[in-house]
Design a protein around this motif. Structure first.
Motif, PDB file in Angstrom:
ATOM      1  N   SER A  11     -34.002   3.523  26.489  1.00  0.00           N
ATOM      2  CA  SER A  11     -33.437   4.617  25.840  1.00  0.00           C
ATOM      3  C   SER A  11     -32.157   4.835  25.494  1.00  0.00           C
ATOM      4  O   SER A  11     -31.579   4.263  26.564  1.00  0.00           O
ATOM      5  CB  SER A  11     -34.237   5.949  26.222  1.00  0.00           C
ATOM      6  N   TYR A  12     -31.565   5.356  24.542  1.00  0.00           N
ATOM      7  CA  TYR A  12     -30.183   5.400  24.366  1.00  0.00           C
ATOM      8  C   TYR A  12     -29.592   6.685  24.213  1.00  0.00           C
ATOM      9  O   TYR A  12     -30.411   7.433  23.730  1.00  0.00           O
ATOM     10  CB  TYR A  12     -29.787   4.620  23.222  1.00  0.00           C
ATOM     11  N   THR A  13     -28.638   7.104  24.941  1.00  0.00           N
ATOM     12  CA  THR A  13     -27.684   8.500  24.896  1.00  0.00           C
ATOM     13  C   THR A  13     -26.519   8.131  24.615  1.00  0.00           C
ATOM     14  O   THR A  13     -25.795   7.210  25.114  1.00  0.00           O
ATOM     15  CB  THR A  13     -28.161   9.226  25.977  1.00  0.00           C
ATOM     16  N   ILE A  14     -25.703   9.253  24.003  1.00  0.00           N
ATOM     17  CA  ILE A  14     -24.150   9.071  23.941  1.00  0.00           C
ATOM     18  C   ILE A  14     -23.813  10.134  24.960  1.00  0.00           C
ATOM     19  O   ILE A  14     -23.982  10.981  25.181  1.00  0.00           O
ATOM     20  CB  ILE A  14     -23.929   9.773  22.656  1.00  0.00           C
ATOM     21  N   GLN A  15     -22.952   9.371  25.873  1.00  0.00           N
ATOM     22  CA  GLN A  15     -22.778  10.100  27.132  1.00  0.00           C
ATOM     23  C   GLN A  15     -21.509  11.058  27.179  1.00  0.00           C
ATOM     24  O   GLN A  15     -21.244  11.917  27.492  1.00  0.00           O
ATOM     25  CB  GLN A  15     -22.608   9.082  28.270  1.00  0.00           C
ATOM     26  N   SER A  16     -20.375  10.376  26.314  1.00  0.00           N
ATOM     27  CA  SER A  16     -19.261  11.195  26.038  1.00  0.00           C
ATOM     28  C   SER A  16     -18.520  10.563  24.933  1.00  0.00           C
ATOM     29  O   SER A  16     -18.684   9.596  24.311  1.00  0.00           O
ATOM     30  CB  SER A  16     -18.278  10.651  27.420  1.00  0.00           C
ATOM     31  N   THR A  43     -19.168   6.565  24.541  1.00  0.00           N
ATOM     32  CA  THR A  43     -19.778   5.993  25.849  1.00  0.00           C
ATOM     33  C   THR A  43     -21.063   6.279  25.441  1.00  0.00           C
ATOM     34  O   THR A  43     -21.626   7.140  25.430  1.00  0.00           O
ATOM     35  CB  THR A  43     -19.307   6.494  27.028  1.00  0.00           C
ATOM     36  N   VAL A  44     -21.887   4.855  25.407  1.00  0.00           N
ATOM     37  CA  VAL A  44     -23.282   4.678  24.969  1.00  0.00           C
ATOM     38  C   VAL A  44     -23.966   4.418  26.307  1.00  0.00           C
ATOM     39  O   VAL A  44     -23.638   3.292  26.928  1.00  0.00           O
ATOM     40  CB  VAL A  44     -23.655   4.144  23.936  1.00  0.00           C
ATOM     41  N   VAL A  45     -24.915   5.013  26.705  1.00  0.00           N
ATOM     42  CA  VAL A  45     -25.777   4.645  27.765  1.00  0.00           C
ATOM     43  C   VAL A  45     -27.325   4.306  27.572  1.00  0.00           C
ATOM     44  O   VAL A  45     -27.906   4.721  26.872  1.00  0.00           O
ATOM     45  CB  VAL A  45     -25.765   5.710  28.871  1.00  0.00           C
ATOM     46  N   ALA A  46     -27.665   3.015  28.056  1.00  0.00           N
ATOM     47  CA  ALA A  46     -29.013   2.666  28.053  1.00  0.00           C
ATOM     48  C   ALA A  46     -29.768   2.821  29.287  1.00  0.00           C
ATOM     49  O   ALA A  46     -29.221   2.209  30.310  1.00  0.00           O
ATOM     50  CB  ALA A  46     -28.822   1.075  27.499  1.00  0.00           C
ATOM     51  N   ASN A  47     -30.494   3.397  29.286  1.00  0.00           N
ATOM     52  CA  ASN A  47     -31.647   3.752  30.418  1.00  0.00           C
ATOM     53  C   ASN A  47     -32.841   2.959  30.302  1.00  0.00           C
ATOM     54  O   ASN A  47     -33.506   3.147  29.296  1.00  0.00           O
ATOM     55  CB  ASN A  47     -32.040   5.040  30.765  1.00  0.00           C
ATOM     56  N   THR A  61     -18.910   0.835  25.181  1.00  0.00           N
ATOM     57  CA  THR A  61     -18.177   1.781  24.248  1.00  0.00           C
ATOM     58  C   THR A  61     -18.247   1.241  22.789  1.00  0.00           C
ATOM     59  O   THR A  61     -18.531   0.184  22.531  1.00  0.00           O
ATOM     60  CB  THR A  61     -16.749   1.532  24.800  1.00  0.00           C
ATOM     61  N   ALA A  62     -18.157   2.581  22.034  1.00  0.00           N
ATOM     62  CA  ALA A  62     -18.092   2.365  20.537  1.00  0.00           C
ATOM     63  C   ALA A  62     -16.829   2.916  20.152  1.00  0.00           C
ATOM     64  O   ALA A  62     -16.998   4.264  19.989  1.00  0.00           O
ATOM     65  CB  ALA A  62     -19.622   2.746  19.979  1.00  0.00           C
ATOM     66  N   SER A  63     -16.095   2.221  19.488  1.00  0.00           N
ATOM     67  CA  SER A  63     -14.675   2.425  18.886  1.00  0.00           C
ATOM     68  C   SER A  63     -15.091   2.922  17.349  1.00  0.00           C
ATOM     69  O   SER A  63     -15.185   1.868  16.603  1.00  0.00           O
ATOM     70  CB  SER A  63     -13.536   1.625  19.034  1.00  0.00           C
ATOM     71  N   ILE A  64     -15.078   4.282  16.928  1.00  0.00           N
ATOM     72  CA  ILE A  64     -15.335   4.439  15.438  1.00  0.00           C
ATOM     73  C   ILE A  64     -14.180   5.063  15.003  1.00  0.00           C
ATOM     74  O   ILE A  64     -13.570   6.080  15.242  1.00  0.00           O
ATOM     75  CB  ILE A  64     -16.442   5.252  15.231  1.00  0.00           C
ATOM     76  N   SER A  65     -13.336   4.412  13.981  1.00  0.00           N
ATOM     77  CA  SER A  65     -12.248   4.863  13.256  1.00  0.00           C
ATOM     78  C   SER A  65     -12.701   5.582  12.146  1.00  0.00           C
ATOM     79  O   SER A  65     -13.437   4.956  11.272  1.00  0.00           O
ATOM     80  CB  SER A  65     -11.478   3.727  12.818  1.00  0.00           C
ATOM     81  N   VAL A  66     -12.233   6.529  11.471  1.00  0.00           N
ATOM     82  CA  VAL A  66     -12.523   7.420  10.470  1.00  0.00           C
ATOM     83  C   VAL A  66     -11.507   6.883   9.306  1.00  0.00           C
ATOM     84  O   VAL A  66     -10.310   7.027   9.431  1.00  0.00           O
ATOM     85  CB  VAL A  66     -12.493   9.004  10.465  1.00  0.00           C
ATOM     86  N   VAL A  67     -11.975   6.612   8.284  1.00  0.00           N
ATOM     87  CA  VAL A  67     -11.229   6.161   7.203  1.00  0.00           C
ATOM     88  C   VAL A  67     -11.222   7.179   6.077  1.00  0.00           C
ATOM     89  O   VAL A  67     -11.963   7.397   5.354  1.00  0.00           O
ATOM     90  CB  VAL A  67     -11.752   4.538   6.448  1.00  0.00           C
TER      91      VAL A  67
END
Length: 460
Positions: free
Chosen positions: A329-334, A366-370, A382-388
């Motif tokens: 399962s996945y969660t966005i931690q921060s 920061t994405v966590v997989a448990n 880590t997922a780096s998302i730039s807003v265009v």
């Protein structure tokens, strides 16, 4: 012959080629060819002689050439040769009729019937127990009985088929041995067992059992693993048949084993008997592996105009365990400022609301997989998302109602008359403003700086 007369018609003969080992002689005056050595077809079976006839006319002598071919015909001058001449062998008393005891190896250098060999038993074949065929196979002809006779000394003749024939004798000694009558029998035709990968070294996990109807050493069974344990994970008690763990298990490397276990009696006459059984060992999983992201870093750009529920990117992790231990399962931690994103059970990062580049141009999630094991194991990425940005705002003049100027007609060309100024709430290239005069510039008396907005006297 030579048609000339006198000396010029007299001919002499010579062998000039093909006379290997000088086997042949030729009479120089008569041309009669005779043997100088005895022939041996087994060494050379064909000769092709080059013979010349030369008249004796001196410088004007002439020569003729002829080929004389000899095919050497075989005679029975070789006896069969057997190697070896003594064959010691032993067989069990329960071998079936037709069983091959040994094979005689005999040869004859002659050819055709002179070299064709047949065999016969001349002596020692009590009870007509054995036979020998034309290929030299000594076979069991009648049922053997160790108690009746335990040893045979066969005298076998190898004869060629010429008349008269040549022969050789071979001795075949056959020892009859008693036999270990019964095979060990496992109580089950196969075995299967589950073993946890966290089982401790030395632990017993299965007991095999086999019985043998023989007595004494012939009925005493020892156990061994003969295949299926390539990485030496297991050991068996040779006398009790108990399987134990020799080295630690790792289900993620090898999830099951099929051992072939042999039960072998200790008989020695004529040999030990054995039987085998397959033991299937299934390694059960424990949660000993954490999830792994591949890759561990994700980079994505998304338009600030992207609609809610848009899929931005997908993260992916795997777990080498099984079952619940591998269910992730996945969660966005921060890093999820303003709750802009959510993540699905299968790793899709989804837009939850409207983005605004001017407010938040960048997200570092920061994405966590448990996994579903106990205890839970996890991994992060880590997922780096730039807003265009998009061009969503109009430029706005700061003082659109108050741009007025009075100009002296004597003002020099190039003088700044008015400085107009506008702003745009967009970012990046969407906030860069260019100025131009679109109407009212009769006679092109004025110009405007496209970058600064300064209006000057004088046309462009």
């Amino acid at each position: 012959n030579d048609a000339d007369r006198g000396v010029q018609g007299q001919v002499t003969y010579d062998i000039v080629a093909g006379n290997n080992r000088n086997v042949f002689l030729i009479d120089k005056s008569s041309g009669i060819i005779s043997l100088s050595l005895s022939l041996d077809r087994e060494t050379t079976d064909f000769y092709s002689l080059n013979v010349t006839a030369t008249d004796i006319a001196g410088r004007l002598s002439k020569t003729a050439t002829s080929t004389v071919e000899f095919v050497i015909i075989d005679v029975n001058d070789n006896s069969p040769v057997c190697t070896p001449t003594v064959y010691p062998t032993s067989i069990r008393e329960n071998v079936p009729v037709g069983h091959s005891v040994t094979t005689l190896t005999c040869s004859d250098k002659d050819i055709s019937l002179n070299g064709k060999i047949s065999f016969s038993i001349e002596a020692g074949n009590t009870g007509d127990a054995f036979s020998v065929n034309s290929s030299g196979f000594v076979l069991v002809r009648n049922k053997l009985d160790f108690e009746g006779q335990s040893d045979y000394q066969l005298l076998i003749a190898a004869r060629d088929e010429a008349s008269p024939f040549h022969s050789a004798l071979v001795s075949v000694g056959v020892s009859i041995e008693p036999f270990n009558e019964y095979d060990p029998v496992f109580l089950s035709p196969s075995y299967s067992v589950n073993v946890s990968e966290e089982t401790r070294i030395g632990s017993e996990f299965l007991k095999l059992s086999a019985t043998d109807q023989d007595s004494g050493l012939d009925g005493t069974v020892v156990y061994s693993i003969i295949s299926g344990d390539s990485d030496d994970r297991f050991i068996i008690d040779s006398s009790q048949g108990t399987l134990l763990l020799r080295n630690i298990l790792d289900r993620e490397s090898i999830s099951s084993y099929v051992l072939s276990v042999t039960a072998k009696d200790m008989g020695t006459v004529p040999f030990a008997r054995s039987s085998s059984v397959n033991v299937t060992i299934s390694i059960t999983d424990v949660n000993d592996n954490a999830p792994i992201f591949a890759p561990a870093t994700y980079i994505k750009a998304v338009l600030e105009s992207a609609p809610t529920s848009s899929r931005v990117l997908r993260v992916f992790a795997s777990d080498a365990d099984l079952g619940a231990n591998s269910q992730l399962s996945y969660t966005i931690q921060s890093g999820n400022v303003g709750g802009a994103f959510d993540i699905t059970h299968d790793g899709f990062i989804v837009l939850q609301g409207k983005l605004n580049k001017e407010t938040t141009p960048f997200y570092l999630l920061t994405v966590v997989a448990n996994d579903g094991g106990r205890p839970v194991r996890s991994a992060s990425a880590t997922a780096s998302i730039s807003v265009v940005g998009v061009n969503e705002h109009y430029p706005i003049f700061l003082d659109a109602e108050n741009y007025k100027a009075s100009v002296l007609e004597s003002l020099p060309v190039g003088s700044v008359l008015v400085d107009v100024n506008a702003t745009d709430s967009d970012s990046d290239q969407h906030s860069i403003i260019n100025y131009k005069i679109v109407s009212g510039n009769v006679g092109q008396l004025f110009s405007i700086d496209s970058n600064s907005g300064k209006i000057r006297l004088g046309g462009s």
